[in-house]
Structures are given as structure tokens and as C-alpha cells.
Write a protein that holds these residues in place. Structure first.
Motif, PDB file in Angstrom:
ATOM      1  N   ASP A   1       0.848  -1.192   0.000  1.00  0.00           N
ATOM      2  CA  ASP A   1       0.000   0.000   0.000  1.00  0.00           C
ATOM      3  C   ASP A   1       0.887   1.245   0.000  1.00  0.00           C
ATOM      4  N   ASP A   2       1.528   1.521  -1.153  1.00  0.00           N
ATOM      5  CA  ASP A   2       2.495   2.612  -1.241  1.00  0.00           C
ATOM      6  C   ASP A   2       1.924   3.949  -0.787  1.00  0.00           C
ATOM      7  N   VAL A   3       0.666   4.213  -1.105  1.00  0.00           N
ATOM      8  CA  VAL A   3       0.074   5.510  -0.822  1.00  0.00           C
ATOM      9  C   VAL A   3       0.114   5.836   0.671  1.00  0.00           C
ATOM     10  N   SER A   4       0.025   4.827   1.521  1.00  0.00           N
ATOM     11  CA  SER A   4      -0.045   5.079   2.962  1.00  0.00           C
ATOM     12  C   SER A   4       1.298   4.918   3.668  1.00  0.00           C
ATOM     13  N   LEU A   5       2.364   4.639   2.922  1.00  0.00           N
ATOM     14  CA  LEU A   5       3.654   4.353   3.549  1.00  0.00           C
ATOM     15  C   LEU A   5       4.612   5.528   3.418  1.00  0.00           C
ATOM     16  N   GLY A   6       5.234   5.904   4.538  1.00  0.00           N
ATOM     17  CA  GLY A   6       6.296   6.893   4.513  1.00  0.00           C
ATOM     18  C   GLY A   6       7.594   6.272   4.021  1.00  0.00           C
ATOM     19  N   PRO A   7       8.648   7.080   3.856  1.00  0.00           N
ATOM     20  CA  PRO A   7       9.918   6.550   3.314  1.00  0.00           C
ATOM     21  C   PRO A   7      10.480   5.389   4.119  1.00  0.00           C
ATOM     22  N   GLY A   8      10.508   5.508   5.450  1.00  0.00           N
ATOM     23  CA  GLY A   8      11.043   4.416   6.261  1.00  0.00           C
ATOM     24  C   GLY A   8      10.205   3.167   6.162  1.00  0.00           C
ATOM     25  N   GLN A   9       8.895   3.342   6.122  1.00  0.00           N
ATOM     26  CA  GLN A   9       8.003   2.199   6.021  1.00  0.00           C
ATOM     27  C   GLN A   9       8.102   1.549   4.647  1.00  0.00           C
ATOM     28  N   ARG A  10       8.307   2.366   3.619  1.00  0.00           N
ATOM     29  CA  ARG A  10       8.471   1.811   2.279  1.00  0.00           C
ATOM     30  C   ARG A  10       9.777   1.032   2.182  1.00  0.00           C
ATOM     31  N   ASN A  11      10.767   1.443   2.934  1.00  0.00           N
ATOM     32  CA  ASN A  11      12.021   0.682   2.962  1.00  0.00           C
ATOM     33  C   ASN A  11      11.795  -0.714   3.544  1.00  0.00           C
ATOM     34  N   ARG A  12      10.898  -0.821   4.523  1.00  0.00           N
ATOM     35  CA  ARG A  12      10.576  -2.157   5.063  1.00  0.00           C
ATOM     36  C   ARG A  12       9.943  -3.016   3.974  1.00  0.00           C
ATOM     37  N   ALA A  13       9.072  -2.405   3.203  1.00  0.00           N
ATOM     38  CA  ALA A  13       8.474  -3.146   2.089  1.00  0.00           C
ATOM     39  C   ALA A  13       9.536  -3.541   1.079  1.00  0.00           C
ATOM     40  N   LEU A  14      10.476  -2.636   0.808  1.00  0.00           N
ATOM     41  CA  LEU A  14      11.558  -2.913  -0.138  1.00  0.00           C
ATOM     42  C   LEU A  14      12.388  -4.097   0.319  1.00  0.00           C
ATOM     43  N   ARG A  15      12.768  -4.097   1.584  1.00  0.00           N
ATOM     44  CA  ARG A  15      13.589  -5.210   2.087  1.00  0.00           C
ATOM     45  C   ARG A  15      12.828  -6.526   2.029  1.00  0.00           C
ATOM     46  N   THR A  16      11.537  -6.467   2.268  1.00  0.00           N
ATOM     47  CA  THR A  16      10.730  -7.687   2.198  1.00  0.00           C
ATOM     48  C   THR A  16      10.711  -8.252   0.789  1.00  0.00           C
ATOM     49  N   VAL A  17      10.466  -7.385  -0.201  1.00  0.00           N
ATOM     50  CA  VAL A  17      10.417  -7.850  -1.589  1.00  0.00           C
ATOM     51  C   VAL A  17      11.788  -8.315  -2.046  1.00  0.00           C
ATOM     52  N   GLN A  18      12.849  -7.630  -1.639  1.00  0.00           N
ATOM     53  CA  GLN A  18      14.209  -8.065  -1.996  1.00  0.00           C
ATOM     54  C   GLN A  18      14.480  -9.467  -1.485  1.00  0.00           C
TER      55      GLN A  18
ATOM     56  N   VAL B   1      -0.452 -17.370  -0.924  1.00  0.00           N
ATOM     57  CA  VAL B   1      -0.225 -16.573   0.279  1.00  0.00           C
ATOM     58  C   VAL B   1      -0.022 -15.132  -0.164  1.00  0.00           C
ATOM     59  N   LEU B   2      -0.864 -14.224   0.314  1.00  0.00           N
ATOM     60  CA  LEU B   2      -0.768 -12.806  -0.031  1.00  0.00           C
ATOM     61  C   LEU B   2      -0.292 -12.042   1.200  1.00  0.00           C
ATOM     62  N   ILE B   3       0.907 -11.470   1.104  1.00  0.00           N
ATOM     63  CA  ILE B   3       1.484 -10.689   2.196  1.00  0.00           C
ATOM     64  C   ILE B   3       1.056  -9.228   2.017  1.00  0.00           C
ATOM     65  N   VAL B   4       0.289  -8.725   2.949  1.00  0.00           N
ATOM     66  CA  VAL B   4      -0.281  -7.380   2.864  1.00  0.00           C
ATOM     67  C   VAL B   4       0.561  -6.442   3.720  1.00  0.00           C
ATOM     68  N   VAL B   5       1.298  -5.534   3.065  1.00  0.00           N
ATOM     69  CA  VAL B   5       2.139  -4.559   3.773  1.00  0.00           C
ATOM     70  C   VAL B   5       1.424  -3.219   3.704  1.00  0.00           C
ATOM     71  N   ALA B   6       0.866  -2.786   4.826  1.00  0.00           N
ATOM     72  CA  ALA B   6       0.050  -1.574   4.848  1.00  0.00           C
ATOM     73  C   ALA B   6       0.327  -0.785   6.122  1.00  0.00           C
ATOM     74  N   GLY B   7      -0.025   0.494   6.082  1.00  0.00           N
ATOM     75  CA  GLY B   7       0.136   1.343   7.252  1.00  0.00           C
ATOM     76  C   GLY B   7      -1.123   1.442   8.083  1.00  0.00           C
ATOM     77  N   ARG B   8      -2.270   1.069   7.483  1.00  0.00           N
ATOM     78  CA  ARG B   8      -3.524   1.208   8.213  1.00  0.00           C
ATOM     79  C   ARG B   8      -4.672   0.565   7.437  1.00  0.00           C
ATOM     80  N   ILE B   9      -5.539  -0.126   8.136  1.00  0.00           N
ATOM     81  CA  ILE B   9      -6.880  -0.466   7.667  1.00  0.00           C
ATOM     82  C   ILE B   9      -7.756  -0.366   8.911  1.00  0.00           C
ATOM     83  N   GLU B  10      -8.408   0.769   9.094  1.00  0.00           N
ATOM     84  CA  GLU B  10      -9.179   1.016  10.311  1.00  0.00           C
ATOM     85  C   GLU B  10     -10.423   0.143  10.334  1.00  0.00           C
ATOM     86  N   LEU B  11     -10.651  -0.505  11.469  1.00  0.00           N
ATOM     87  CA  LEU B  11     -11.843  -1.325  11.619  1.00  0.00           C
ATOM     88  C   LEU B  11     -13.065  -0.459  11.895  1.00  0.00           C
ATOM     89  N   GLN B  12     -12.883   0.610  12.656  1.00  0.00           N
ATOM     90  CA  GLN B  12     -13.978   1.526  12.965  1.00  0.00           C
ATOM     91  C   GLN B  12     -13.512   2.947  12.648  1.00  0.00           C
TER      92      GLN B  12
END
Length: 555
Positions: free
Chosen positions: A116-133, A247-258
Motif C-alpha cells: 500500500d504505497d500511498v499510505s507508507l512513509g519513506p522508512g516504512q516503504r524501505n521495510r516493504a523494499l527489504r521484504t520484496v528483496q 499466500v498474499l502478504i499485505v504490507v500496509a500502514g492502516r486499515i481502520e476497523l472503525q
């Protein structure tokens, strides 16, 4: 969604679309060929470690509270997927292919990542990058077939395949910081606005203005959560084209339940005089549980397990946010804990209902992601034949262990599935074929009828022509000669911008005599680069062909 009209052109013999087949006996014969398996993947743990030595006699499988016979059983295959990993519980009848049918139900599967690139800051996107790498590394057994879904543009999903471009660091830094700030700091912007209001007035006098701020934030948060649920559903539908477990790995910053509950809680802390009204608003606030429940049901229908990752990493709650001038307006520690739990609850629900895992409060998410994939390999696959007609309703699943096997064990499996009708299955299959051709190349599309599809344009729209050659017609007539053979037709159309039609269904009068057969359907659509997916089913034999073609670009 676009609307269109259809016109049937009579090119070779009579052809017409009907709402229902006129011969009930013939329709019933075709429905009897609709044999399907429902798979339930079960992970068994004892004291945190996988249990891999159980047999079919140790399991009890229930659908809607009633025991069902386990027709196919596959134990964990930790050495890697094998084509003959499954063993039938007893001699089984031949299963005819159906839309989305899987050639193998072995424990090997597909790994995909939703970022979920739209909701990720630079540091959080780096976590996604390392995961995909890590996942796309050549040494990783899942790397070659890795599928990545990216949310670059708000509300649009981008599909990426191939190891060469997935781990490009520059590619992961394309998104601006502003989008992530708007997503993640929206609640603090609302808090700042509340601070400005209360700096010049009291709670009672500014009631309408304060509630307006809360309502605006709640509406924005709800729209954001709805959008993510829709995108996740799209990714799951794309994966439905692939066989076996996913298996779908969902990397996101937020999905609010309420969505909006946190700002109401914060306002309640600041304005005790409005406590009663705010409590009622909190209780009646929009809840995403049912929407996420449908997403999980869709995932379960297509054997997709969700592993959810909170990309925000470790976040200790503080007495006040540093962006605010006053600790009073920064929200109490309890309020911040409620906010954090609300952001994670949606991710928790998705993982729990699909038999997956959650990865929270971790700055280095690579290890837990890889560990979750290892755990996903240690699964038993149970399958059964439903004894009821397809209704499109939700069916509840339950797996139990019997005897000594159940001692100190914990089971992870999908809790339900959507008993999707054939129309729903084919609508999903057509959408995937048209919108994600890389996931389902032409060579993988079933075409037992040896059908042909041609898409052309004329001044009145798009003409979709379907044909069967002489040999195919001869074969069909020899299998079951009928004077009025019917063909069921599905059509779905989409363009590169994502504009699409609904998946339409109708009936054509098929070949009744030897020789080539052809029929055409005119779609009243504007000129454009449309991709057309068509499904053709012989209602006598149950044979199904899936075809796809892109219309030539306008001159």
C-alpha cells in the motif's frame, strides 16, 4: 462502470441470446457435470511448533455444523511440492474441469505481496523494499513466481512480475511523502483543528463545529478503508487465476476497523459535557468488519491466505504528539492505544479469518515474513465434495482433531468460504483474464471447444465474433448430437484506463449440422483499445473455453 447494449448478428445459422435455456432437462444434464472440490488448508501447532505427523483419521471436517467426508487428504510436504502429493481417501470419480479449477492441490503454492504505497512513509516503504528483496532473491524458492501488487496511484492497482524490477530501490521511492503524511497524520491534523476551535471557545458553544471536524475525519477515514478493501479484493481476484494455494502478504500502514472512532474518543476526553452524545456516535460509527469479512470470504473462496504486516513498525504511545503544542490536545495514552488498536484490528481480522498470521510492532519484518511462509508450507490439505447446489452464500467451516491428536494443539485454517455460483466464478475468471493477462497468458486459457475469438470495430461499436471450425463442430456433434445445441456465452470488456463493463451472460444457438459455425455480438461501446474476454460453454457436454483478444487501437 460502463453500460452497453448487445446485438446478435446472424452469420451462420440462427443465433440469439435468451434469459434461460428452453429445455430444463438439458440444463439439468449440464449442471450435473458441475463437480467441484472445496479445499481447506490446516496448519497444526503444538507449543508453537508445527505438527506434521497426523493422518486423515485424526481430522473431523464440518460444513455449517455438519460433518462431511474428507475426499482428498494431503499431509505437509516439507521437502517441496510434488505433483502427486495428494492421496485420495478412497477411489474418487473423475472431476471435469470448471472455471478456476486447479490442476494440483499439492502443498506448493504462489507467494504474492500487496504494498500500500500511498499510505507508507519513506522508512516504512524501505521495510516493504527489504521484504520484496528477500522474497525475490534467486536463492528463495518462491522468488521466480513472485507476484507484487503496488498501490502507486490512489485507487489503482499496479501488477508487477519478474525478479528483475521488483527490488529496485529507486522504484520504491517514487511516491511523495505528502500522500503518506495525509494518510497517517490525518487524525493529528484533526486534533490540531480541534485545538484551534477550543482555544477560542468552549465545548458547548462550539459543539457543531467540533462534531463537524470529527465527521469530516470519519468520512475520509471510511473512504480510505473502503478503498483498501476494494484493492485487496481486486488483488485476490487476480490471484484466483493461479492454481493451488496462494499466500498474499499485505504490507500496509492502516486499515481502520472503525473509521472515525479514535477522533470521537479523543473529543470525548476533551469535552466531558458532550460525553453522552459522543458515546452514542461511537457506538453507531461506521464499522468495516462486514466489509473485511467479505474480503476474507473472497480470499477463502480462492484459497488465498493473508499474512498482514503493519509497516509502521515499533511505535510506543506517548503522552502527546510532538506536532501539537499542548499535551492536553495530544490525546491521552489510552486514546493513542485505542487509535493504534483500531488501525491494526482490520489487519488482524483479515489474517484470522483466512488462517494467516499478523506481523506487528517489528521494524525488521523480513524474518517474520519468511517465517510465516515456512509455517504456510507445513499445512494439511483437506478437501470435500459439497452435497448442495451453488447458492452464492457463505458457508461456515470447522476443523477438529480427534483423540490424542487434539491435546495442546492450535489450529489455523479458513473459517468460511463463499459458495460461489458458476456465474460468479466465471465473472471472476473473465475479469482476471482481461485485466491481468500476465498472470494468465493465452497458453494457459482452457479451450477444449477449439473456439476462435475475433474482435473488430465498426461505426456502431465493437463486434465480437465467435467461431468453431469444422473439426470442432464434428467432434461436438459426435459426442452428443442435438438438434438445438446451446452454447452459454459470457462477455467482459475492459480498457487500459480500467473502464469496464459488467460480466454479461446469455445463450447462443450452437451448431446443429456439420460445418463451420459462427456468431457475433455487437457491443455499443465507444472506440478504444478494449480487451475482450469471452467464455463459451457447451450446455450438453459441459465443455468450457475461455478466450481473450484486444481490439486494434483506433486510427
Amino acid at each position: 462502470m460502463l453500460k452497453y447494449t448487445t446485438t446478435i448478428l446472424l452469420l451462420a445459422g440462427p443465433a440469439a441470446i435468451h434469459a434461460q435455456p428452453s429445455d430444463p432437462a438439458r440444463a439439468q444434464f449440464a449442471d450435473q457435470l458441475d463437480v467441484r472440490l472445496v479445499h481447506v488448508d490446516v496448519r497444526v501447532e503444538r507449543r508453537g511448533k508445527p505438527v506434521t505427523d497426523l493422518g486423515i483419521e485424526d481430522f473431523l471436517l464440518l460444513e455449517d455444523g455438519k460433518p462431511v467426508e474428507i475426499a482428498v487428504f494431503s499431509p505437509p510436504d516439507l521437502a517441496g511440492p510434488k505433483g502427486d502429493a495428494e492421496r485420495p481417501a478412497e477411489a474418487l470419480p473423475v472431476v471435469l474441469p470448471e472455471p478456476g479449477a486447479q490442476a494440483s492441490t499439492g502443498n506448493g503454492g504462489t507467494v504474492a505481496v500487496f504494498i500500500d504505497d500511498v499510505s507508507l512513509g519513506p522508512g516504512q516503504r524501505n521495510r516493504a523494499l527489504r521484504t520484496v528483496q528477500a522474497l525475490s532473491d534467486p536463492s528463495n524458492p518462491n522468488g521466480a513466481g513472485l507476484v507484487v501488487f503496488r498501490h502507486f496511484r490512489r485507487g489503482r492497482l499496479t501488477l508487477q512480475l519478474g525478479q528483475g524490477t521488483l527490488a529496485d530501490e529507486a522504484n520504491f521511492q517514487e511516491m511523495s511523502r505528502a500522500s503518506a503524511v495525509r494518510e497517517q497524520q490525518g487524525i493529528f491534523f484533526a486534533m490540531r483543528e480541534i485545538e484551534n476551535v477550543l482555544a477560542h471557545s468552549n465545548c458547548i458553544d462550539s459543539r457543531a463545529q467540533l462534531l463537524g471536524v470529527a465527521d469530516d475525519y470519519s468520512a475520509t477515514a471510511l473512504a480510505s478503508s473502503e478503498m483498501r478493501a476494494q484493492l485487496l479484493g481486486d488483488a485476490i481476484e487476480y490471484l484466483s487465476a493461479l492454481p493451488g494455494r496462494k499466500v498474499l502478504i499485505v504490507v500496509a500502514g492502516r486499515i481502520e476497523l472503525q473509521p472515525g472512532a479514535a477522533i470521537l474518543e479523543h473529543l470525548q476526553d476533551l469535552c466531558p459535557d458532550l460525553s453522552s452524545e459522543l458515546s452514542n456516535r461511537i457506538l453507531s460509527a461506521q464499522n468495516m468488519a462486514n466489509r473485511l469479512h467479505r474480503v476474507a470470504g473472497l480470499a477463502n473462496s480462492h484459497r488465498v491466505t493473508l499474512v498482514t504486516v503493519d509497516a509502521r513498525g515499533i511505535g510506543a504511545p506517548s503522552q502527546a504528539n510532538a506536532a501539537l503544542d499542548s499535551a492536553r490536545f495530544g490525546g491521552t495514552q489510552l486514546n493513542q492505544m485505542i487509535t493504534n488498536a483500531n488501525l491494526q484490528s482490520g489487519l488482524t481480522q483479515l489474517a484470522s479469518e483466512t488462517g494467516g498470521t499478523t506481523i506487528f510492532n517489528a521494524n525488521n519484518v523480513v524474518r517474520p515474513v519468511l517465517r510465516s511462509l515456512e509455517e504456510a508450507e507445513a499445512v494439511y490439505t483437506l478437501a470435500f465434495y459439497p452435497q448442495h447446489e451453488r447458492t452464492g452464500e457463505r458457508r461456515v467451516l470447522e476443523v477438529r482433531l480427534v483423540g490424542d491428536a487434539k491435546r495442546r494443539t492450535k489450529l489455523h485454517y479458513r473459517r468460511s468460504y463463499m459458495d460461489r455460483t458458476m456465474q460468479q466464478e466465471w465473472a471472476d475468471g473473465l475479469r482476471t483474464a482481461a485485466r491481468a493477462p500476465d498472470l494468465r497468458p493465452d497458453a494457459s486459457l482452457p479451450n477444449p471447444l477449439a473456439a476462435q475469438l475475433l474482435v473488430t470495430e465498426d461505426p456502431d461499436g465493437i463486434v465480437v465474433s465467435l467461431g468453431l471450425g469444422t473439426d470442432a463442430v464434428t467432434t461436438l456433434l459426435s459426442l452428443s448430437p442435438q438438434s438445438e445445441r446451446r452454447l452459454r456465452l459470457w462477455l467482459y470488456v475492459v480498457d487500459p484506463e480500467g473502464r469496464e463493463t459488467a460480466a454479461r451472460e446469455g445463450f447462443l444457438a450452437g451448431p446443429s449440422a456439420p460445418g463451420p459455425w459462427q456468431a457475433s455480438v455487437r457491443l455499443d461501446l465507444p472506440v478504444g483499445e478494449w480487451t475482450v474476454a469471452a467464455g463459451l460453454r457447451d450446455e450438453v457436454t459441459g465443455e468450457i473455453s475461455l478466450l481473450r483478444q484486444t481490439a486494434p487501437p483506433a486510427l
